[in-house]
Design a protein around this motif. Structure first.
Motif, PDB file in Angstrom:
ATOM      1  N   LEU A 113       0.852  -1.202   0.000  1.00 41.18           N
ATOM      2  CA  LEU A 113       0.000   0.000   0.000  1.00 41.18           C
ATOM      3  C   LEU A 113       0.878   1.238   0.000  1.00 41.18           C
ATOM      4  CD1 LEU A 113      -2.897  -0.441   2.534  1.00 41.18           C
ATOM      5  CD2 LEU A 113      -2.708  -1.107   0.160  1.00 41.18           C
ATOM      6  N   GLY A 114       1.972   1.144   0.749  1.00 41.49           N
ATOM      7  CA  GLY A 114       2.941   2.229   0.800  1.00 41.49           C
ATOM      8  C   GLY A 114       4.252   1.663   1.277  1.00 41.49           C
ATOM      9  N   TRP A 115       5.357   2.286   0.906  1.00 39.59           N
ATOM     10  CA  TRP A 115       6.646   1.845   1.443  1.00 39.59           C
ATOM     11  C   TRP A 115       7.502   3.049   1.802  1.00 39.59           C
ATOM     12  CZ3 TRP A 115      10.409   3.965  -1.400  1.00 39.59           C
ATOM     13  CH2 TRP A 115      10.295   4.026  -2.781  1.00 39.59           C
ATOM     14  N   LEU A 116       8.439   2.814   2.733  1.00 35.22           N
ATOM     15  CA  LEU A 116       9.366   3.850   3.194  1.00 35.22           C
ATOM     16  C   LEU A 116      10.758   3.236   3.222  1.00 35.22           C
ATOM     17  CD1 LEU A 116       7.284   4.786   6.360  1.00 35.22           C
ATOM     18  CD2 LEU A 116       7.430   6.202   4.304  1.00 35.22           C
ATOM     19  N   ASP A 117      11.733   3.979   2.754  1.00 37.34           N
ATOM     20  CA  ASP A 117      13.123   3.527   2.820  1.00 37.34           C
ATOM     21  C   ASP A 117      13.838   4.427   3.831  1.00 37.34           C
ATOM     22  OD1 ASP A 117      15.473   2.258   2.338  1.00 37.34           O
ATOM     23  OD2 ASP A 117      15.819   3.145   0.357  1.00 37.34           O
ATOM     24  N   CYS A 118      14.367   3.829   4.909  1.00 35.15           N
ATOM     25  CA  CYS A 118      14.798   4.636   6.063  1.00 35.15           C
ATOM     26  C   CYS A 118      16.255   4.375   6.455  1.00 35.15           C
ATOM     27  CB  CYS A 118      13.939   4.298   7.284  1.00 35.15           C
ATOM     28  SG  CYS A 118      12.182   4.367   6.968  1.00 35.15           S
ATOM     29  N   ARG A 119      16.888   5.438   6.960  1.00 39.45           N
ATOM     30  CA  ARG A 119      18.230   5.353   7.549  1.00 39.45           C
ATOM     31  C   ARG A 119      18.067   5.496   9.059  1.00 39.45           C
ATOM     32  NH1 ARG A 119      22.089   9.601   8.636  1.00 39.45           N
ATOM     33  NH2 ARG A 119      20.438  11.096   8.139  1.00 39.45           N
ATOM     34  N   VAL A 120      18.663   4.570   9.825  1.00 43.80           N
ATOM     35  CA  VAL A 120      18.518   4.631  11.284  1.00 43.80           C
ATOM     36  C   VAL A 120      19.226   5.880  11.810  1.00 43.80           C
ATOM     37  CG1 VAL A 120      19.055   3.494  13.479  1.00 43.80           C
ATOM     38  CG2 VAL A 120      18.363   2.122  11.493  1.00 43.80           C
ATOM     39  N   VAL A 121      18.478   6.727  12.560  1.00 39.33           N
ATOM     40  CA  VAL A 121      19.104   7.930  13.144  1.00 39.33           C
ATOM     41  C   VAL A 121      19.142   7.883  14.678  1.00 39.33           C
ATOM     42  CG1 VAL A 121      18.725   9.506  11.198  1.00 39.33           C
ATOM     43  CG2 VAL A 121      16.902   9.184  12.880  1.00 39.33           C
ATOM     44  N   HIS A 122      18.312   7.040  15.274  1.00 41.23           N
ATOM     45  CA  HIS A 122      18.348   6.851  16.730  1.00 41.23           C
ATOM     46  C   HIS A 122      18.001   5.403  17.033  1.00 41.23           C
ATOM     47  CE1 HIS A 122      18.292  11.194  17.211  1.00 41.23           C
ATOM     48  NE2 HIS A 122      17.162  11.247  16.514  1.00 41.23           N
ATOM     49  N   ALA A 123      18.568   4.881  18.131  1.00 38.91           N
ATOM     50  CA  ALA A 123      18.175   3.550  18.625  1.00 38.91           C
ATOM     51  C   ALA A 123      18.081   3.650  20.137  1.00 38.91           C
ATOM     52  CB  ALA A 123      19.191   2.502  18.195  1.00 38.91           C
ATOM     53  N   TYR A 124      16.851   3.633  20.653  1.00 40.01           N
ATOM     54  CA  TYR A 124      16.621   3.790  22.097  1.00 40.01           C
ATOM     55  C   TYR A 124      16.316   2.433  22.728  1.00 40.01           C
ATOM     56  CZ  TYR A 124      15.753   8.629  20.647  1.00 40.01           C
ATOM     57  OH  TYR A 124      15.864   9.873  20.098  1.00 40.01           O
ATOM     58  N   PRO A 125      16.915   2.143  23.900  1.00 41.65           N
ATOM     59  CA  PRO A 125      16.549   0.892  24.567  1.00 41.65           C
ATOM     60  C   PRO A 125      15.101   0.941  25.053  1.00 41.65           C
ATOM     61  CG  PRO A 125      18.059   2.182  25.949  1.00 41.65           C
ATOM     62  CD  PRO A 125      17.902   2.932  24.662  1.00 41.65           C
ATOM     63  N   GLY A 126      14.398  -0.161  24.908  1.00 44.73           N
ATOM     64  CA  GLY A 126      13.007  -0.246  25.374  1.00 44.73           C
ATOM     65  C   GLY A 126      12.763  -1.630  25.924  1.00 44.73           C
ATOM     66  N   GLY A 127      13.289  -1.927  27.122  1.00 47.72           N
ATOM     67  CA  GLY A 127      13.129  -3.257  27.719  1.00 47.72           C
ATOM     68  C   GLY A 127      13.775  -4.311  26.841  1.00 47.72           C
ATOM     69  N   ASP A 128      13.001  -5.353  26.472  1.00 46.31           N
ATOM     70  CA  ASP A 128      13.588  -6.398  25.619  1.00 46.31           C
ATOM     71  C   ASP A 128      13.495  -6.029  24.128  1.00 46.31           C
ATOM     72  OD1 ASP A 128      10.878  -6.699  25.267  1.00 46.31           O
ATOM     73  OD2 ASP A 128      10.757  -8.725  26.121  1.00 46.31           O
ATOM     74  N   HIS A 129      13.076  -4.814  23.826  1.00 44.09           N
ATOM     75  CA  HIS A 129      13.041  -4.327  22.442  1.00 44.09           C
ATOM     76  C   HIS A 129      13.953  -3.101  22.305  1.00 44.09           C
ATOM     77  CE1 HIS A 129       9.722  -7.030  21.970  1.00 44.09           C
ATOM     78  NE2 HIS A 129       9.369  -6.558  20.790  1.00 44.09           N
TER      79      HIS A 129
END
Ligand code: FMN
Length: 399
Positions: A113-129
């Motif tokens: 339906l739609g797509w996005l091509d992304c570059r990671v700019v942040h990675a925040y810890p969120g428990g086991d994710h």
């Protein structure tokens, strides 16, 4: 004390979401998984997020590559959702589909339906994710149809509401009378007076009249009329739309045999071309090949989404006794405009039957059903045989 896992899961299962594929590169190949934790974050700059379990291969690969693709799944793509959630081993998940690699190298589904091509700019810890925030470098909406949903561990789609009202045009009566050598003037007038646009042969006054033309040189109705034309190719469609504009008429591109077996791709391609040509209405015509509710649903679901604001009208027949079932399916697929025939002559869907169905569904039909039932009675006398329409006798009593 924190809530237990089972309660937490079942509460979160009540939250309905869409479904995306999160994809990334893995060495020389690709890797992907199903996710519902996708969300938009910021418009300027364009940012989105997805939360990935730290134990998953996808987590490591997105961290390593610094990029991910998001493909939003359509309502008919649950199988892909299952496949990327572990039904198939990672190496087989991408098979049989077309993928694009727009900017970062992450694959995105060509018919999402739609797509996005992304570059990671942040990675925040969120428990086991980990909450990966991506800047969107490229995006597209290749396909217009309903979304795939996920709720309470079940795949689903949006319900099909009925339209608030239906609008009729009689596209069959004039030709049926001509085939029988019967005069048409009075009956067509009666149908028009009942609030139904009628198709006539040749030019003449415009309002509430349509003509079916094969070429731009054909006799157009007067200003305010409707020019219908069969779809052949993009250039011919553009020429017909230009002719309609010049005559101050509405342009209706008509796709014949629209619901025939194996016609889905061809019908949708024709709808796309008619929209590109600037048609005011798109007509899908059952033609000689009988339609089934399944084909009507599959084709109209996509055609109506594709057409967006442009009305899609349908001409259905009652040849195989499925006319009203197909009409109900069309209504539930978002269609409000129906091409019908007085009395159901020559297998056209009967205008009075359709209005009867609409009234029983609580859908408004602004045409005058009693007046149409009276005109159908007159038509029956003129034909000298019973007409196929079934509910005419109920026309005066049932509401
Ligand atoms: C509807 C649905 C949504 C999911 N959403 C997520 C999600 O947001 N984050 C996540 O880490 N896993 C999610 N999963 C689970 C992964 O898709 C699943 O663990 C998958 O097998 C991971 O693949 P991988 O191990 O190859 O990376 C979801 C599964 C389903 C069926």
């Amino acid at each position: 004390m924190a809530v237990d896992t089972e309660t937490f899961r079942s509460v979160l299962g009540q939250w309905p979401t869409g479904v995306v594929l999160v994809t990334t590169t893995a060495g020389d190949g690709w890797h992907g998984m199903t996710a519902s934790s996708f969300s938009s974050v910021s418009l300027e700059p364009p940012l989105v997020l997805v939360c990935l379990d730290t134990r998953l291969a996808s987590h490591r690969l997105v961290s390593d590559s610094g990029a991910f693709g998001i493909s939003i799944l359509g309502r008919d793509q649950a199988e892909l959702g299952r496949r990327f959630a572990g039904r198939l081993p990672p190496a087989e998940r991408f098979q049989g589909q077309e993928w694009l690699t727009p900017r970062t190298g992450s694959p995105v589904l060509a018919n999402a339906l739609g797509w996005l091509d992304c570059r990671v700019v942040h990675a925040y810890p969120g428990g086991d994710h980990t909450i990966f925030v991506g800047e969107v470098l490229a995006a597209d909406t290749p396909r217009a149809t309903g979304p795939l949903l996920f709720h309470s561990r079940t795949w689903g789609r949006l319900a099909d509401p009925l339209p608030d009202r239906v609008v009729l045009a009689d596209t069959g009566l004039a030709a049926a009378l001509e085939r029988r050598g019967l005069a048409d003037g009075r009956l067509l007038e009666a149908v028009r007076d009942a609030g139904v646009r009628t198709r006539v042969r040749g030019g003449g006054p415009g309002k509430a009249r349509s003509v079916l033309l094969d070429s731009p040189a054909g006799p157009a109705p007067g200003p305010g009329g409707v020019i219908e034309f069969p779809y052949r190719d993009p250039a011919a469609a553009a020429a017909m739309v230009a002719a309609a504009r010049a005559a101050d008429c509405t342009a209706v591109g008509r796709v014949f045999d629209a619901f025939a077996a194996d016609r889905r791709a061809g019908t949708l391609a024709a709808v796309g071309e008619l929209l590109a040509a600037g048609c005011d209405e798109i007509a899908l015509d059952e033609g000689g090949e009988p339609a089934s509710p399944l084909a009507v649903r599959e084709i109209l679901g996509d055609a109506v989404s594709q057409a967006r604001q442009t009305p899609v009208r349908v001409r259905l027949t009652d040849r195989a006794g499925l006319g009203l079932a197909n009409a109900l399916t069309a209504m539930k697929s978002g269609v409000r405009h129906f091409d019908v025939t007085l009395g159901g002559l020559d297998d056209g869907l009967c205008s009075v039957d359709l209005l009867f169905l609409a009234s029983r569904l609580g859908v408004e039909g602004p045409a005058d059903r009693e007046a149409l039932a009276a005109a159908a009675a007159e038509l029956e006398t003129a034909c000298g045989e019973p007409l196929p329409g079934r509910t005419r006798a109920l026309g005066r009593t049932a509401s």
